[in-house]
Design an enzyme around this catalytic site. Sequence first.
Site, PDB file in Angstrom:
ATOM      1  N   GLU A  80       9.403  17.111  14.355  1.00  0.00           N
ATOM      2  CA  GLU A  80       9.792  16.949  12.958  1.00  0.00           C
ATOM      3  C   GLU A  80       8.987  17.919  12.097  1.00  0.00           C
ATOM      4  O   GLU A  80       7.753  17.885  12.103  1.00  0.00           O
ATOM      5  CB  GLU A  80       9.566  15.505  12.515  1.00  0.00           C
ATOM      6  CG  GLU A  80      10.162  15.184  11.170  1.00  0.00           C
ATOM      7  CD  GLU A  80      10.083  13.705  10.842  1.00  0.00           C
ATOM      8  OE1 GLU A  80      11.063  13.162  10.297  1.00  0.00           O
ATOM      9  OE2 GLU A  80       9.043  13.086  11.123  1.00  0.00           O
ATOM     10  N   CYS A 102      13.392  11.939   6.423  1.00  0.00           N
ATOM     11  CA  CYS A 102      13.302  11.625   7.851  1.00  0.00           C
ATOM     12  C   CYS A 102      14.647  11.717   8.548  1.00  0.00           C
ATOM     13  O   CYS A 102      14.709  11.918   9.761  1.00  0.00           O
ATOM     14  CB  CYS A 102      12.684  10.241   8.046  1.00  0.00           C
ATOM     15  SG  CYS A 102      13.484   8.949   7.071  1.00  0.00           S
ATOM     16  N   GLU A 126       9.869   2.299  10.469  1.00  0.00           N
ATOM     17  CA  GLU A 126      10.874   3.334  10.205  1.00  0.00           C
ATOM     18  C   GLU A 126      10.129   4.650  10.253  1.00  0.00           C
ATOM     19  O   GLU A 126       9.324   4.957   9.371  1.00  0.00           O
ATOM     20  CB  GLU A 126      11.553   3.098   8.843  1.00  0.00           C
ATOM     21  CG  GLU A 126      12.858   3.877   8.690  1.00  0.00           C
ATOM     22  CD  GLU A 126      12.678   5.224   8.026  1.00  0.00           C
ATOM     23  OE1 GLU A 126      12.602   6.236   8.773  1.00  0.00           O
ATOM     24  OE2 GLU A 126      12.597   5.275   6.796  1.00  0.00           O
ATOM     25  N   LYS A 141       0.864  -1.186   0.000  1.00  0.00           N
ATOM     26  CA  LYS A 141       0.000   0.000   0.000  1.00  0.00           C
ATOM     27  C   LYS A 141       0.900   1.236   0.000  1.00  0.00           C
ATOM     28  O   LYS A 141       1.439   1.630   1.032  1.00  0.00           O
ATOM     29  CB  LYS A 141      -0.915   0.060   1.225  1.00  0.00           C
ATOM     30  CG  LYS A 141      -1.971   1.191   1.089  1.00  0.00           C
ATOM     31  CD  LYS A 141      -2.377   1.812   2.390  1.00  0.00           C
ATOM     32  CE  LYS A 141      -1.490   2.931   2.838  1.00  0.00           C
ATOM     33  NZ  LYS A 141      -1.543   4.162   1.983  1.00  0.00           N
TER      34      LYS A 141
END
Length: 476
Positions: free
Chosen positions: A382, A282, A248, A173
């Site tokens: 973040e 990231c 992750e 997906k």
Amino acid sequence: MTKLHTDRFYINGTWVAPQGRDTLPVINPATARPIATVALGNAADVDTAVTAARAAFPGFARSTLAERLDLLAAIRGRYEARYDEMAETISAEMGAPIDLSRRSQAQAGLGHLDGVVAALKQFAFEEPNPAGDLLRHEPIGVCALITPWNWPANQIALKVLPALAAGCTMVLKPSELTPLSALLFAEILDEAGVPAGVFNLVNGDGPTVGAELSRHPHVDMVSFTGSTRAGIEVGRTAAATIKRVTLELGGKSPNILLDDVDLESAVRRGVRQCFNNSGQSCNAPTRMLVPRALYAKAAEIAADTARTTPVGDPAQSGRHIGPLASDMQFDRVQAMIAKGIAEGATLLAGGPGKPEGLEEGYFVRPTVFGDVGNDMAIAREEIFGPVIALIPYDSEAEAIAMANDTPYGLSAYVQSADPDRAMAVARDLRAGTVFINGAGLGQGSPFGGYKQSGNGREGGFHGIADFCEVKAIARP
């Protein structure tokens, strides 16, 4: 751009119509206008795909090492043949400048394939241990692979290829923001002759398709890359069936400049690494930790680097950065810039709004904040945009403590004129990868994080091992 099967899913070796009627436009972030419409899956589509993967698993799990290596070689050949299409598709759907897309985004698919192949050739699926028992690494089963939008081919390759190498079957997906590159990847696998049912693709959103894959009783493992918030939900949903979950997730990576550093090159390199891919990585070094005695000069260099960073049309060749990938991401970055100003950080370059002349699309101004405290939101959350925070420190021990004072632990960076000194600092950093003086991670090396940056590792040997169960056989 190639016409793709946007109204179909790839299930059991063929392109099939969805069982529902929901669709979603794919937006070009440079223009904020749609370039395609894709079908969205539902629980019935997921069940069909999982059933196909479950049926294909016994046969594929028995495939030989030679057969899997041949399959990966065929995938590489087809990927190379459609390389330019992959680069153009990624650029159009998520806004990566075309040169970056060719050089890094599309190339990641080939690089990770080569890393998996090298590891697979050395991988011991069966070996004795010191006790004399036989240890077998066996494919875990049906895997749900849920990938993000920021490095589409990179993350698909890091999941699909080691799963194939291990002998698993799977349902992918991809992010609903970047489904076109995934559809192209499915065509590549189909052309390469991946057996029916081994690889399946269902497009959809996280709350529907992602959650259904996570909870499905016939899925043995979920490999997810995305935000920490979403990763928590995946883990919670998967817990009911005790399936393996690898994650992750996010990062807030520190970049420690030691006091012997070549300041000009280190600061410019650090800012450019943060702004690469428009800051949507990231592992981007978003916190630059600078010795207080060097701080004023570092701030000047960082601000100049940001002011001279070009922003432009991703379809055009050049070293510029492009837009953010979506309106939602644009709004988040603007909100975080406003929060940094409200918290009292010094705005050294950039700031709210769009660059001059780029009123269409989701473009943002490359931004540098100075005088940042490690407790500010812009140093802890973040942002996922071209925004960097400069933080002064007084001692090496303080720099290491601040670097580790984060809920994340994905990556860290160290800059020093003394490689041994940099290595000593690297050993003290709580992060899954540490980059010294601009070095890059080799293909096949493990990538993953500590703490809320996730669990498990992707790439090479460790990536294959994550898709395996370990069986011990006691022999007389």
